[in-house]
Design a protein around this motif. Sequence first.
Motif, mmCIF file in Angstrom:
data_model
loop_
_atom_site.group_PDB
_atom_site.id
_atom_site.type_symbol
_atom_site.label_atom_id
_atom_site.label_comp_id
_atom_site.label_asym_id
_atom_site.label_seq_id
_atom_site.Cartn_x
_atom_site.Cartn_y
_atom_site.Cartn_z
ATOM 1 N N TYR A 32 0.851 -1.198 0.000
ATOM 2 C CA TYR A 32 0.000 0.000 0.000
ATOM 3 C C TYR A 32 0.879 1.238 0.000
ATOM 4 N N VAL A 88 -2.513 -6.077 -2.850
ATOM 5 C CA VAL A 88 -2.169 -4.715 -3.249
ATOM 6 C C VAL A 88 -3.397 -3.839 -3.059
ATOM 7 N N PHE A 122 -5.056 -0.875 -4.146
ATOM 8 C CA PHE A 122 -4.867 -0.062 -5.346
ATOM 9 C C PHE A 122 -5.708 1.195 -5.295
ATOM 10 N N THR A 128 -1.360 4.582 -5.299
ATOM 11 C CA THR A 128 -0.631 3.358 -5.647
ATOM 12 C C THR A 128 -0.143 3.426 -7.084
ATOM 13 N N CYS A 184 5.394 0.915 -4.566
ATOM 14 C CA CYS A 184 4.336 -0.087 -4.738
ATOM 15 C C CYS A 184 4.593 -0.886 -6.016
ATOM 16 N N THR A 190 5.178 -5.005 -6.219
ATOM 17 C CA THR A 190 4.427 -5.926 -7.077
ATOM 18 C C THR A 190 5.351 -6.613 -8.077
ATOM 19 N N VAL A 206 -5.685 -7.843 -5.837
ATOM 20 C CA VAL A 206 -5.835 -6.387 -5.847
ATOM 21 C C VAL A 206 -7.122 -6.008 -5.134
ATOM 22 N N THR A 244 -6.102 0.262 -14.545
ATOM 23 C CA THR A 244 -5.281 -0.710 -13.839
ATOM 24 C C THR A 244 -4.006 -0.936 -14.649
ATOM 25 N N LEU A 285 -0.840 -5.397 -12.934
ATOM 26 C CA LEU A 285 -1.861 -5.787 -11.953
ATOM 27 C C LEU A 285 -3.163 -6.233 -12.602
#
Length: 114
Positions: free
Chosen positions: A19, A70, A72, A76, A82, A86, A98, A109, A113
């Motif tokens: 985060y 995560v 998001f 982020t 972050c 990932t 997520v 996105t 991710l």
Amino acid sequence: MAETGTAPDATRPRVFVSYPRGDSAFAERLGRVLHDRGFEAVIDLQEIDAGEIWKARVRQLILSSDTVVVIFTATTAASSVCRWETDVAAGCGKRIVVVVPAQLDDIATPPHLA
């Protein structure tokens, strides 16, 4: 949640929470919910001691986790840390989940991710 310096609970699946610092209150709440549902939630602010080399420690926390969650948000999406977390998780073949805590207008996105 595990306290710094305590041994992980092998009976609980271990979840690393990624985060941005601006979402730390949400991360803490999510960590409590995960814990209440039988997971060992790992949140870096609780797991890194002052003076530790934080990137090495975060990498270790990710490697020792079963899943990376995560959080998001728009913050982020703009966070290089972050993204690094990932990337480490994906590179290690970790399951990535997520969580989107609020509506994201005009924020796509990222491919890593999706």
